[in-house]
Design an enzyme around this catalytic site. Structure first.
Site, short mmCIF file in Angstrom:
data_model
loop_
_atom_site.label_atom_id
_atom_site.label_comp_id
_atom_site.label_asym_id
_atom_site.label_seq_id
_atom_site.Cartn_x
_atom_site.Cartn_y
_atom_site.Cartn_z
N PRO A 104 0.93 -1.11 0.08
CA PRO A 104 0.09 -0.06 -0.07
C PRO A 104 0.96 1.20 -0.23
CG PRO A 104 -0.34 -1.39 2.03
CD PRO A 104 0.33 -1.99 1.20
N GLY A 108 8.42 5.74 -1.92
CA GLY A 108 9.03 6.42 -3.08
C GLY A 108 10.22 5.61 -3.50
N LEU A 109 10.16 4.27 -3.18
CA LEU A 109 11.45 3.22 -3.70
C LEU A 109 10.94 2.79 -5.00
CD1 LEU A 109 12.26 1.99 -0.04
CD2 LEU A 109 13.43 3.63 -1.28
N GLY A 110 10.34 3.30 -5.92
CA GLY A 110 10.44 2.76 -7.29
C GLY A 110 9.29 1.82 -7.75
N SER A 111 8.04 2.03 -7.21
CA SER A 111 7.06 1.18 -7.65
C SER A 111 6.82 1.45 -9.17
CB SER A 111 5.89 1.48 -6.83
OG SER A 111 5.46 2.84 -6.92
N SER A 112 6.78 2.56 -9.79
CA SER A 112 6.78 2.78 -11.10
C SER A 112 7.55 1.98 -12.08
CB SER A 112 6.91 4.31 -11.53
OG SER A 112 6.02 5.13 -10.72
N ASP A 155 16.50 3.03 -11.84
CA ASP A 155 15.67 2.16 -11.36
C ASP A 155 15.18 1.00 -12.00
OD1 ASP A 155 14.43 3.97 -12.73
OD2 ASP A 155 13.13 4.75 -11.47
#
Ligand code: MEV
Length: 323
Positions: A104, A108-112, A155
């Protein structure tokens, strides 16, 4: 046909943020906060995207997926840009439902980037295409550039290769490093600023004061080279000092924040060997380098300063198909 699921990890930028957008290297490690993308084939002529971050699914006609327009929430825009990269070369023979699932809160650790990579990997598998890691990188990178215009792609390398990687802008060099351990504590500052706007701010600063910013990027490169050596050799004391200098550079670029500084100074005062922000800055995460003795006091200090500890395995596995 059976459903196909691919998953990819997020990332923690260690050194070289912002400079890596301008043809310099960076160091990144995969953070095992995985995004799962499942493709369920249908006999329709549509692609429907379900994401836990949007209230309703988005449906696209198969005839349109190779040229997606831009006006969608990020969670839809990145996966559809990834679908388009494949569809431009391999017309899709049938429709499918695409479902993304992840934690959830992604800090900011790179979900995209993870969603983009898992989408390319999963769709290639669904269509029976075999892609090398390099091909996967270039398709995913093009997809990200189509959404975001300016990005280094570091990333995506973390999402594909996993582990800890030495990376150069646009994937010119991607070298997985054998780093046995990363004695790191990660703290979330509680707020988020969009990467795109911070990248644009640094761009404007670079345009206004190139004589000041170019040497900062150059120094960042030297720090990355030295930090790479320290990571491989386990020279933690020196690595900590490099982190502190890297933090000074981020401050000079104008991407630090009051809350990040609070967490960083709290960690240093509690005995961290070094501490700095990770990624674009403005919020999101910081990390501190710790010893066995200082780990607990540093964790407590970050929490006492208002940070949230992010306990994720680092150096995690790259993209994979889920069986
Ligand atoms: C963002 O996490 C890191 C930046 O260097 C942007 C990029 O490399 O694409 C600021």
């Amino acid at each position: 046909m059976n459903p196909v699921t691919a998953s990819a990890p997020g990332k923690l930028m260690l050194f070289g943020e912002h400079a890596v957008v301008y043809d310099h290297p960076c160091l990144v490690t995969a953070a095992d906060l995985r995004i799962y993308v499942t493709f369920t084939p249908t006999d329709t002529s549509t692609v429907t995207v379900h994401s836990s971050t949007t209230p309703q699914p988005y449906t696209f006609d198969l005839a349109d997926v190779a040229q997606p327009t831009q006006n969608y929430p990020a969670s839809i825009a990145f996966v559809m840009a990834a679908v388009a990269q494949i569809a431009q070369q391999h017309p899709l023979p049938h429709g499918f439902e695409l479902t993304t699932m992840g934690p959830p809160l992604s800090y900011g650790l790179g979900s995209s980037s993870a969603a983009t990579v898992a989408t390319v990997k999963g769709l290639a598998e669904l269509l029976g295409l075999s892609l090398t890691d390099q091909e996967l990188f270039h398709l995913a990178y093009q997809a990200v550039l189509n959404v975001q215009k300016k990005a280094s792609g570091f990333d995506l390398a973390a999402a594909i290769y996993g582990g800890t990687t030495y990376f150069w802008t646009g994937g010119k060099r991607i070298e997985p490093l054998k780093v046995p351990q990363l004695p790191i504590v990660v703290g979330y500052s509680g707020s988020k600023v969009g990467t795109v706007s911070l990248v644009q701010e640094v761009y404007r600063l670079y345009q206004t004061l190139p004589w000041a910013i170019a040497p900062i990027f150059q120094l960042s490169e030297q720090i990355v080279e030295q930090a790479r050596h320290c990571l491989l050799a386990g020279e933690w004391e020196l690595l900590g000092k490099l982190m502190n200098i890297g933090q000074g550079l981020a401050d000079s670029l104008g991407v630090n924040s009051w809350q990040l500084s609070r967490l960083i100074f709290a960690a240093r005062e509690a005995g961290a060997l070094g501490a700095k922000l990770s990624g674009a800055g403005g919020g999101d995460c910081m990390f501190a380098l710790v010893t066995d003795q200082s780990r607990q006091p540093v964790e407590e200090a970050i929490e006492a300063a208002g940070g949230q500890l992010v306990k994720l395995p680092l150096n995690g596995e790259g993209v994979r198909l889920e069986r």
